[in-house]
Design an enzyme around this catalytic site. Structure first.
Site, mmCIF file in Angstrom:
data_model
loop_
_atom_site.group_PDB
_atom_site.id
_atom_site.type_symbol
_atom_site.label_atom_id
_atom_site.label_comp_id
_atom_site.label_asym_id
_atom_site.label_seq_id
_atom_site.Cartn_x
_atom_site.Cartn_y
_atom_site.Cartn_z
ATOM 1 N N PRO A 10 0.790 -1.224 0.000
ATOM 2 C CA PRO A 10 0.000 0.000 0.000
ATOM 3 C C PRO A 10 0.827 1.281 0.000
ATOM 4 C CG PRO A 10 -0.091 -1.091 2.137
ATOM 5 C CD PRO A 10 0.543 -2.055 1.177
ATOM 6 N N ASN A 11 0.329 2.229 -0.751
ATOM 7 C CA ASN A 11 0.870 3.603 -0.844
ATOM 8 C C ASN A 11 2.165 3.718 -1.639
ATOM 9 O OD1 ASN A 11 -1.258 4.754 0.795
ATOM 10 N ND2 ASN A 11 -0.307 3.726 2.520
ATOM 11 N N ARG A 18 5.125 11.163 -2.347
ATOM 12 C CA ARG A 18 4.838 10.835 -0.947
ATOM 13 C C ARG A 18 6.089 11.042 -0.081
ATOM 14 N NH1 ARG A 18 4.732 4.644 1.255
ATOM 15 N NH2 ARG A 18 3.947 5.124 3.330
ATOM 16 N N TYR A 23 11.286 8.966 1.375
ATOM 17 C CA TYR A 23 11.300 7.920 0.337
ATOM 18 C C TYR A 23 11.987 8.342 -0.960
ATOM 19 C CZ TYR A 23 7.914 5.840 3.541
ATOM 20 O OH TYR A 23 7.305 5.319 4.654
ATOM 21 N N ASN A 79 8.134 -5.365 -0.582
ATOM 22 C CA ASN A 79 7.988 -4.172 0.242
ATOM 23 C C ASN A 79 6.512 -4.111 0.599
ATOM 24 O OD1 ASN A 79 7.811 -1.744 1.518
ATOM 25 N ND2 ASN A 79 8.984 -0.599 -0.010
ATOM 26 N N ALA A 82 3.012 -0.556 5.020
ATOM 27 C CA ALA A 82 2.513 -0.594 6.404
ATOM 28 C C ALA A 82 1.994 -1.974 6.805
ATOM 29 C CB ALA A 82 1.428 0.457 6.590
ATOM 30 N N HIS A 85 3.844 -4.122 9.386
ATOM 31 C CA HIS A 85 3.718 -3.938 10.832
ATOM 32 C C HIS A 85 2.387 -4.441 11.380
ATOM 33 C CE1 HIS A 85 7.066 -1.452 9.700
ATOM 34 N NE2 HIS A 85 6.286 -0.611 9.043
ATOM 35 N N ASP A 92 1.473 -15.502 7.433
ATOM 36 C CA ASP A 92 0.997 -16.877 7.218
ATOM 37 C C ASP A 92 1.119 -17.292 5.750
ATOM 38 O OD1 ASP A 92 0.387 -17.169 9.888
ATOM 39 O OD2 ASP A 92 -1.783 -16.941 9.640
ATOM 40 N N GLU A 103 12.499 -9.339 2.527
ATOM 41 C CA GLU A 103 11.725 -8.179 3.003
ATOM 42 C C GLU A 103 12.513 -6.915 2.681
ATOM 43 O OE1 GLU A 103 11.020 -8.294 7.216
ATOM 44 O OE2 GLU A 103 10.386 -6.196 7.291
ATOM 45 N N HIS A 105 12.623 -2.507 2.676
ATOM 46 C CA HIS A 105 12.100 -1.184 3.006
ATOM 47 C C HIS A 105 13.037 -0.135 2.438
ATOM 48 C CE1 HIS A 105 9.217 -3.083 5.560
ATOM 49 N NE2 HIS A 105 10.193 -3.796 6.079
ATOM 50 N N ILE A 106 12.449 0.880 1.859
ATOM 51 C CA ILE A 106 13.240 1.982 1.300
ATOM 52 C C ILE A 106 13.926 2.741 2.438
ATOM 53 C CG2 ILE A 106 13.048 4.183 0.058
ATOM 54 C CD1 ILE A 106 10.552 2.868 -1.387
ATOM 55 N N SER A 107 13.164 2.986 3.495
ATOM 56 C CA SER A 107 13.697 3.715 4.653
ATOM 57 C C SER A 107 14.231 2.730 5.689
ATOM 58 C CB SER A 107 12.578 4.563 5.275
ATOM 59 O OG SER A 107 11.540 3.727 5.768
ATOM 60 N N ARG A 112 12.950 4.912 12.766
ATOM 61 C CA ARG A 112 11.736 5.726 12.688
ATOM 62 C C ARG A 112 10.813 5.452 13.891
ATOM 63 N NH1 ARG A 112 9.270 5.153 6.900
ATOM 64 N NH2 ARG A 112 8.075 6.937 7.673
ATOM 65 N N ARG A 116 6.947 1.160 13.709
ATOM 66 C CA ARG A 116 7.566 0.555 12.512
ATOM 67 C C ARG A 116 8.665 -0.447 12.877
ATOM 68 N NH1 ARG A 116 5.462 3.864 8.381
ATOM 69 N NH2 ARG A 116 5.095 5.955 9.155
HETATM 70 C C1 DQA Z 1 8.217 1.228 3.984
HETATM 71 C C2 DQA Z 1 8.255 1.497 5.497
HETATM 72 C C3 DQA Z 1 6.882 1.283 6.105
HETATM 73 O O1 DQA Z 1 6.929 1.523 7.514
HETATM 74 C C4 DQA Z 1 5.872 2.230 5.497
HETATM 75 O O2 DQA Z 1 4.595 1.976 6.023
HETATM 76 C C5 DQA Z 1 5.864 2.164 3.997
HETATM 77 C C6 DQA Z 1 7.137 2.053 3.291
HETATM 78 C C7 DQA Z 1 9.569 1.568 3.301
HETATM 79 O O3 DQA Z 1 9.729 1.190 2.154
HETATM 80 O O4 DQA Z 1 10.427 2.229 3.913
HETATM 81 O O5 DQA Z 1 4.826 2.275 3.364
HETATM 82 O O6 DQA Z 1 7.977 -0.151 3.775
#
Ligand code: DQA
Length: 151
Positions: A10-11, A18, A23, A79, A82, A85, A92, A103, A105-107, A112, A116
């Site tokens: 998502p997002n 964003r 990011y 990725n 959210a 978390h 599962d 797994e 994550h960009i950040s 943070r 997270r």
């Molecule tokens: C994220 C980190 C997550 O906490 C956040 O909700 C995202 C992006 C990252 O790529 O850093 O949507 O997965």
């Protein structure tokens, strides 16, 4: 040639506009182009997807498990945004599908907010990549290619 499946939750469709201070300014299309080049370098075919819906991500992970069992998939880079978390369903699905998954994550999520710091994905991931910006996708594809060679 095996496929690498890159899943974005998502997002992540909002990348570029964003929270660019967190990011960066590259869009998801830019990330896809980076992944295309990285996959080519490692002799992998890229399948790149994004969804804002948890169930769709679950379905794609099941599909990946079947493809890996059939020998056509090197693994998944996820990725989960959210959902990382919150989602026991994704935890599962990864466990149930038995798929090799990184797994991503960009950040650096650990630097943070406290909410997270918990990941439902990490216990079922083969490896974790965080904090390298969008270049993390390139590094994760290289890492997955190496893991696939070792199998
Ligand atoms: C994220 C980190 C997550 O906490 C956040 O909700 C995202 C992006 C990252 O790529 O850093 O949507 O997965």
């Amino acid at each position: 040639m095996k496929t690498v499946l890159v899943l974005n939750g998502p997002n992540l469709n909002l990348l570029g506009t964003r929270e660019p201070q967190v990011y960066g300014s590259q869009t998801l299309a830019d990330v896809q182009a980076l992944c295309e080049r990285a996959a080519e370098v490692h002799n992998l075919q890229l399948d790149f997807r994004q969804s804002n819906h948890e169930g769709e991500l679950v379905d794609w992970i099941h599909e990946a498990g079947r493809a890996q069992a059939a020998g056509t998939l090197a693994g998944v880079i996820l990725n989960a945004g959210a959902y990382t978390h919150t989602s026991i369903a994704l935890h599962d699905a990864i466990k149930g599908a038995g798929v090799t998954l990184i797994e991503l994550h960009i950040s650096n999520v650990h630097a943070r907010e406290a909410f997270r710091h918990r990941s439902y994905i990490s216990p079922v991931a083969r490896a974790v990549m965080a904090g390298f910006g969008v270049n993390g996708y390139v590094l994760a594809i290289a890492g997955l290619a190496q893991l696939a060679e070792q199998r």
